[in-house]
Scaffold this motif. Structure first.
Motif, PDB file in Angstrom:
ATOM      1  N   THR A  58      26.778  25.162 -94.933  1.00 22.28           N
ATOM      2  CA  THR A  58      27.312  25.847 -93.763  1.00 22.28           C
ATOM      3  C   THR A  58      26.367  25.631 -92.588  1.00 22.28           C
ATOM      4  N   VAL A  59      26.712  26.185 -91.434  1.00 20.08           N
ATOM      5  CA  VAL A  59      25.778  26.162 -90.308  1.00 20.08           C
ATOM      6  C   VAL A  59      24.878  27.390 -90.415  1.00 20.08           C
ATOM      7  N   ALA A  60      23.652  27.231 -89.996  1.00 24.94           N
ATOM      8  CA  ALA A  60      22.673  28.309 -90.177  1.00 24.94           C
ATOM      9  C   ALA A  60      23.029  29.558 -89.391  1.00 24.94           C
ATOM     10  N   HIS A  61      23.717  29.405 -88.276  1.00 23.20           N
ATOM     11  CA  HIS A  61      23.976  30.593 -87.461  1.00 23.20           C
ATOM     12  C   HIS A  61      25.066  31.492 -88.032  1.00 23.20           C
ATOM     13  N   THR A  62      25.668  31.083 -89.170  1.00 27.82           N
ATOM     14  CA  THR A  62      26.591  32.002 -89.861  1.00 27.82           C
ATOM     15  C   THR A  62      25.838  32.979 -90.765  1.00 27.82           C
ATOM     16  N   ILE A  63      24.533  32.782 -90.909  1.00 26.52           N
ATOM     17  CA  ILE A  63      23.720  33.650 -91.771  1.00 26.52           C
ATOM     18  C   ILE A  63      23.132  34.757 -90.901  1.00 26.52           C
ATOM     19  N   PHE A  64      23.716  35.924 -90.936  1.00 29.84           N
ATOM     20  CA  PHE A  64      23.291  37.020 -90.067  1.00 29.84           C
ATOM     21  C   PHE A  64      22.121  37.818 -90.636  1.00 29.84           C
ATOM     22  N   HIS A  85      19.124  28.773 -98.168  1.00 33.14           N
ATOM     23  CA  HIS A  85      18.101  27.831 -97.726  1.00 33.14           C
ATOM     24  C   HIS A  85      18.449  27.360 -96.316  1.00 33.14           C
ATOM     25  N   ILE A  86      17.740  27.884 -95.322  1.00 34.55           N
ATOM     26  CA  ILE A  86      17.980  27.522 -93.925  1.00 34.55           C
ATOM     27  C   ILE A  86      17.037  26.392 -93.535  1.00 34.55           C
ATOM     28  N   ILE A 115      21.873  24.162 -89.784  1.00 37.06           N
ATOM     29  CA  ILE A 115      22.443  23.860 -91.091  1.00 37.06           C
ATOM     30  C   ILE A 115      21.734  24.678 -92.164  1.00 37.06           C
ATOM     31  N   ALA A 116      22.495  25.060 -93.194  1.00 39.45           N
ATOM     32  CA  ALA A 116      21.930  25.870 -94.287  1.00 39.45           C
ATOM     33  C   ALA A 116      22.696  25.592 -95.575  1.00 39.45           C
ATOM     34  N   TRP A 255      17.736  15.855 -96.733  1.00 35.70           N
ATOM     35  CA  TRP A 255      17.351  17.265 -96.837  1.00 35.70           C
ATOM     36  C   TRP A 255      18.248  17.983 -97.839  1.00 35.70           C
ATOM     37  N   ILE A 256      19.544  17.715 -97.778  1.00 37.70           N
ATOM     38  CA  ILE A 256      20.476  18.348 -98.716  1.00 37.70           C
ATOM     39  C   ILE A 256      20.125  17.985-100.154  1.00 37.70           C
ATOM     40  N   LEU A 257      19.903  16.715-100.406  1.00 36.40           N
ATOM     41  CA  LEU A 257      19.570  16.296-101.768  1.00 36.40           C
ATOM     42  C   LEU A 257      18.245  16.889-102.215  1.00 36.40           C
ATOM     43  N   GLY A 258      17.310  17.023-101.268  1.00 37.16           N
ATOM     44  CA  GLY A 258      16.018  17.613-101.615  1.00 37.16           C
ATOM     45  C   GLY A 258      16.140  19.071-102.029  1.00 37.16           C
ATOM     46  N   VAL A 259      16.946  19.835-101.315  1.00 40.90           N
ATOM     47  CA  VAL A 259      17.143  21.255-101.649  1.00 40.90           C
ATOM     48  C   VAL A 259      17.879  21.380-102.973  1.00 40.90           C
ATOM     49  N   LEU A 260      18.921  20.586-103.158  1.00 38.26           N
ATOM     50  CA  LEU A 260      19.660  20.626-104.415  1.00 38.26           C
ATOM     51  C   LEU A 260      18.765  20.245-105.586  1.00 38.26           C
TER      52      LEU A 260
END
Length: 262
Positions: A58-64, A85-86, A115-116, A255-260
């Motif tokens: 998702t986009v990071a700004h959806t994480i309130f 993970h932001i 992104i998050a 970055w996505i693959l690294g977090v996963l």
């Protein structure tokens, strides 16, 4: 979501961005009859996308706030959030950027990584995740974008009061720029527009931007913000001629693959 968008997106970006439509096309043409199950509604506003049996992008700004322990509905089942993970290059704008001239806020939006990733406590069953587009040839491709935020049309702009209707819509556009963190497209007037030309609106943040290759959907972008000019108090989102920005997913592939992987 917090941004989708600039003000609307913006703010709406910041504090949040269903879809803003052509004024000369029946609104019902944009309504989505069958919603792809990889599209996910965030706890309060905005969307996420299932990219792995246990991960949502998702986009990071959806994480309130801290969403750990809250549920996301995927398909017809609820799954608990295990971790969020932001991206380290994401930050929220300070209050000084949310008044006066929009130029500093626009520069701020463009400089950050909106992104998050969200990990679920258990794997999703019965829903096929969407593939991530890993190429770098997004420019000039036609995209289909989904969202259930505020709606409106290109003549009058988006109407924030419609955001509560929560109707899932889709629109199409053509990527004009694919550089660095961002994909960009313009909401063209009818004479030069696609039949379902549109723009994301407030509440659409994190909505999937998809291309189809041999009928298979690939995630290329996430709705994030709209470009605005002048004073923030006079900004009107979703007008013809407005440029929208979406997170360029391919730019965050590693970055996505690294977090996963972690």
């Amino acid at each position: 979501m917090k941004v989708l968008f600039l003000l609307s997106i913006i703010f709406f970006s910041t504090y949040s961005g269903a879809v803003v439509k052509r004024h000369d096309v029946p609104p019902e043409n944009y309504v989505l009859d069958k919603i792809p199950e990889y599209l996910i509604d965030m706890p309060h506003e905005g969307h996420g996308v299932l990219i792995n049996s246990q991960w949502v992008l998702t986009v990071a700004h959806t994480i309130f706030y801290d969403y750990v322990g809250k549920d996301l509905v995927v398909g017809s089942k609820a799954y608990e959030i295990e971790s969020v993970h932001i991206h380290p290059d994401y930050s929220a704008p300070n209050k000084g950027l949310l008044k006066g001239d929009l130029a500093p806020l626009m520069r701020f939006f463009k400089s950050r990584s909106d992104i998050a990733l969200i990990k679920l406590t258990s794997t999703v069953s019965g829903v096929e995740p969407i593939n991530i587009y890993s190429g770098k040839s997004e420019k000039d491709k036609t995209i289909t974008v989904y969202g259930r935020g505020a709606t409106g049309n290109g003549l009058t702009g988006e109407d924030p009061s419609t955001k509560s209707l929560r109707v899932m819509n889709q629109f199409q556009n053509i990527i004009e720029s694919a550089e660095g963190n961002w994909l960009a497209f313009k909401f063209d007037e009818p004479e030069s527009a696609l039949s379902l030309e549109g723009m994301h609106g407030s509440g659409d943040s994190g909505g999937a931007s998809v291309i189809f290759q041999e009928g298979i959907p690939f995630l290329v972008g996430l709705s994030s913000w709209q470009l605005g000019h002048g004073d923030i108090s006079t900004f009107k989102g979703g007008l013809y001629g407005t440029t929208a920005y979406q997170v360029r997913v391919s730019n965050y592939h590693d970055w996505i693959l690294g977090v996963l992987g972690s």
